[in-house]
Motif scaffolding. Structure first.
Motif, mmCIF file in Angstrom:
data_model
loop_
_atom_site.group_PDB
_atom_site.id
_atom_site.type_symbol
_atom_site.label_atom_id
_atom_site.label_comp_id
_atom_site.label_asym_id
_atom_site.label_seq_id
_atom_site.Cartn_x
_atom_site.Cartn_y
_atom_site.Cartn_z
ATOM 1 N N THR A 134 0.763 -1.083 -0.115
ATOM 2 C CA THR A 134 -0.036 -0.051 -0.184
ATOM 3 C C THR A 134 0.741 1.278 -0.191
ATOM 4 O O THR A 134 2.059 1.141 0.486
ATOM 5 N N LEU A 135 0.391 2.073 -0.596
ATOM 6 C CA LEU A 135 1.284 3.539 -1.076
ATOM 7 C C LEU A 135 1.471 4.269 0.321
ATOM 8 O O LEU A 135 2.659 4.888 0.277
ATOM 9 N N PRO A 171 0.608 9.739 0.259
ATOM 10 C CA PRO A 171 1.419 9.826 -0.944
ATOM 11 C C PRO A 171 2.124 11.248 -0.804
ATOM 12 O O PRO A 171 3.248 11.487 -1.548
ATOM 13 N N PRO A 198 5.431 6.920 -1.906
ATOM 14 C CA PRO A 198 5.820 6.619 -3.263
ATOM 15 C C PRO A 198 7.274 6.159 -3.626
ATOM 16 O O PRO A 198 7.451 5.187 -4.386
ATOM 17 N N ALA A 215 -2.227 1.796 -5.507
ATOM 18 C CA ALA A 215 -2.101 3.346 -5.328
ATOM 19 C C ALA A 215 -2.802 3.876 -6.593
ATOM 20 O O ALA A 215 -3.249 3.180 -7.584
ATOM 21 N N ASP A 246 -5.383 0.253 -9.156
ATOM 22 C CA ASP A 246 -5.942 1.524 -8.915
ATOM 23 C C ASP A 246 -6.878 1.582 -7.628
ATOM 24 O O ASP A 246 -7.796 0.994 -7.993
ATOM 25 N N TYR A 252 -7.899 9.849 -6.117
ATOM 26 C CA TYR A 252 -7.046 10.811 -6.347
ATOM 27 C C TYR A 252 -7.684 12.318 -6.697
ATOM 28 O O TYR A 252 -8.473 12.198 -7.316
ATOM 29 N N ILE A 311 -6.097 9.267 -0.141
ATOM 30 C CA ILE A 311 -5.737 8.304 -0.752
ATOM 31 C C ILE A 311 -4.935 7.036 -0.085
ATOM 32 O O ILE A 311 -5.206 5.914 -0.218
ATOM 33 N N ALA A 318 -6.013 3.206 -0.487
ATOM 34 C CA ALA A 318 -5.038 1.898 -0.650
ATOM 35 C C ALA A 318 -5.314 0.662 0.584
ATOM 36 O O ALA A 318 -5.531 -0.427 0.355
#
Lengths: 330, 330
Positions: free
Chosen positions: A7-8, A11, A16, A40, A77, A81, A96, A100
């Motif tokens: 998982t991101l 961000p 990232p 993400a 996805d 976002y 975000i 995720a």
């Protein structure tokens, strides 16, 4: 094959960079089968990948991963976002991060992923968005219907495994948060997880005292006598290989570390000080007691260095490596 | 020339082995001038020396030390010998330990010794004899008319110096034992001692938080906001190079350790865990704030291994080495 979802994280932080670093390590390993993908919004990662001469493959289904040798990062996805500024945590970046986590949880509950490696989130904005959990660990415990007391946070590094029995509470609340029941319940979680995830069938647990010199027979505090020693006795009576309480200052010396597989600490810093003193960049946070494997790096979002190519991915890569090891052992 | 007195400690413990090991190290150093002597009843040491092919010189006056190359251990008789059993702490063995401390204190107040290295004592029997102090540190502070709050206990090893601001108290009493005044007073003691004894004229002090993540801006405890941060501010206003509060788990990593000369910890194990994790056998306890130098090994009497030639003298030898270094710097 077991599948791992990354998982991101938030961000606006270093998440990232960490997931891209994990993919670069995968490419460098040459022809290894891709056993993970990233959850993400592609908008976050595509410009970063392009800047490094890499590209992505947007997955419709996480079971179609790239062939060995394919350098396209597989992304699922998670949506949500709406733009954000790197280095500036916001409600938009927190949404975000949350999305995720929700996607990862849904996939895990459907049996489509067997392990989740989470990049760091920032709690303040998550809570402002309505995220109702103290942190990611509690989110996943709730997702799987596991009581938080039946999960445990293990810190693992090259030289030490340790589990704090209380975590993010003020030091003054620690003594009253300990009970025989809590120690017994947590020790069982730890012993089961060491057998299942680390292939240590009869693990040796060492328990730290709460007070200096483990209370010196009651001269420096009573919790050892009233709480810790009876809990250890009850667990020994179950057949568990558990001992203590040991003076916490000596418990983490190199000689002592050879005598146990995991140290149970009474509070956050009693576990975190030795692990970070021994191996600051290679230690990993592992949630024990969940039906899936969940690991995370042992650091935060680092908003101050986000986007500057300064983030050290070692702990995140170690978290991914631990996830693989635990899956192999299951 | 500066003179160092070694006190025997409880002779039923490993103290006699430690002082003989210090003398053997002196002999092995070949032709070094003898800069120390031992305060003990000769009855305790003579048989041990004989067994090793060594002998003793009983001093009438500590200023007549052996010539370089002389292998006779210089002993100043403190009396109080009435027999005791090795490995069995007793009132008789505690009385010897106390007598050595009294002799050392008398010599130091008369200016005849400039440093004291103490072997370990056992507190229970000392107290049963009437010794009115919690430990040796408080005994020496009282001897020199120094308030205990104007002394500090520093742990020093090859990789870290750290001072716990509270020591042998139950963990639950730590938060209420901290105050701005106490932190300010202790930090001044530490800064002065680093200049005088360690030749660090403008030392960098780093202060640990009390709570996990140093309280996370008040989310995990208030002591950082109410006590620690104002104390640091007041000391900075005096011109002290002091910073914090830092998250204690990260403060002792190798990268962080390069940024300070000493870490102030809020409680015993916050200081003792990292020092013993990093260097279990080479760390030393140094009492700061006394008119003389006083050092000690970072371990206890070890009655269980006394007389068995199993005691590791490394910490005691390191304590002697630190005493020499501090004397050189004064």
């Amino acid at each position: 094959m077991s599948l791992i979802a990354l998982t991101l994280g938030d961000p606006a932080g270093i998440g990232p960079e960490l997931v891209v670093a994990a993919w670069q390590a995968h490419i460098a390993a040459k022809n290894a089968p891709a056993d993970f993908f990233v959850i993400a919004p592609p908008e976050v990662l595509l410009p970063m990948l392009e800047a490094k001469g890499l590209s992505a493959r947007i997955l419709a289904d996480p079971q179609t991963l790239p062939e060995p040798g394919d350098t396209c990062l597989p992304i699922l996805d998670c949506g949500s976002y709406s733009g954000f500024e790197v280095g500036k945590p916001s409600l938009a970046s927190a949404r975000i991060a949350w999305a995720a986590l929700e996607t990862a949880s849904t996939l895990a509950r459907a049996g489509k992923v067997q392990a989740i490696v989470t990049a760091p989130v920032a709690k303040a904005n998550l809570h402002a968005c309505g995220f109702a959990f103290p942190g990611q660990t509690e989110f996943f415990a709730h997702s799987f219907g596991v009581a938080i007391a039946d999960t445990a946070m293990m810190l693992a590094g090259p030289e030490l495994r340790t589990v704090p029995l209380t975590i993010h509470i003020p030091l003054q609340d620690v003594p009253r948060s300990l009970s025989q029941e809590h120690i017994i319940r947590q020790a069982r979680v730890v012993a089961r997880a060491l057998a299942r995830d680390f292939n240590i069938t009869h693990p040796r647990l060492a328990v730290a005292g709460l007070n200096p010199h483990a209370g010196e027979q009651g001269h420096i505090g009573q919790e050892e006598i009233n709480i810790i020693i009876p809990a250890i006795g009850a667990l020994q009576a179950e057949g568990m290989n558990i001992s203590g309480p040991y003076s916490a200052d000596a418990l983490f010396s190199s000689a002592q570390r050879k005598r146990y597989d995991v140290a149970l600490a009474m509070y956050h810093d009693q576990a975190l000080i030795p692990i970070k003193t021994l191996s600051f960049e290679d230690s990993v946070n592992i949630t024990l007691g969940l039906p899936i494997v969940r690991t995370a790096p042992d650091h935060g979002t680092a908003f101050d260095i986000a986007g500057k190519n300064q983030a050290c991915p070692r702990s995140f890569l170690a978290a991914l490596a631990y996830a693989r090891t635990c899956l192999d052992n299951r």
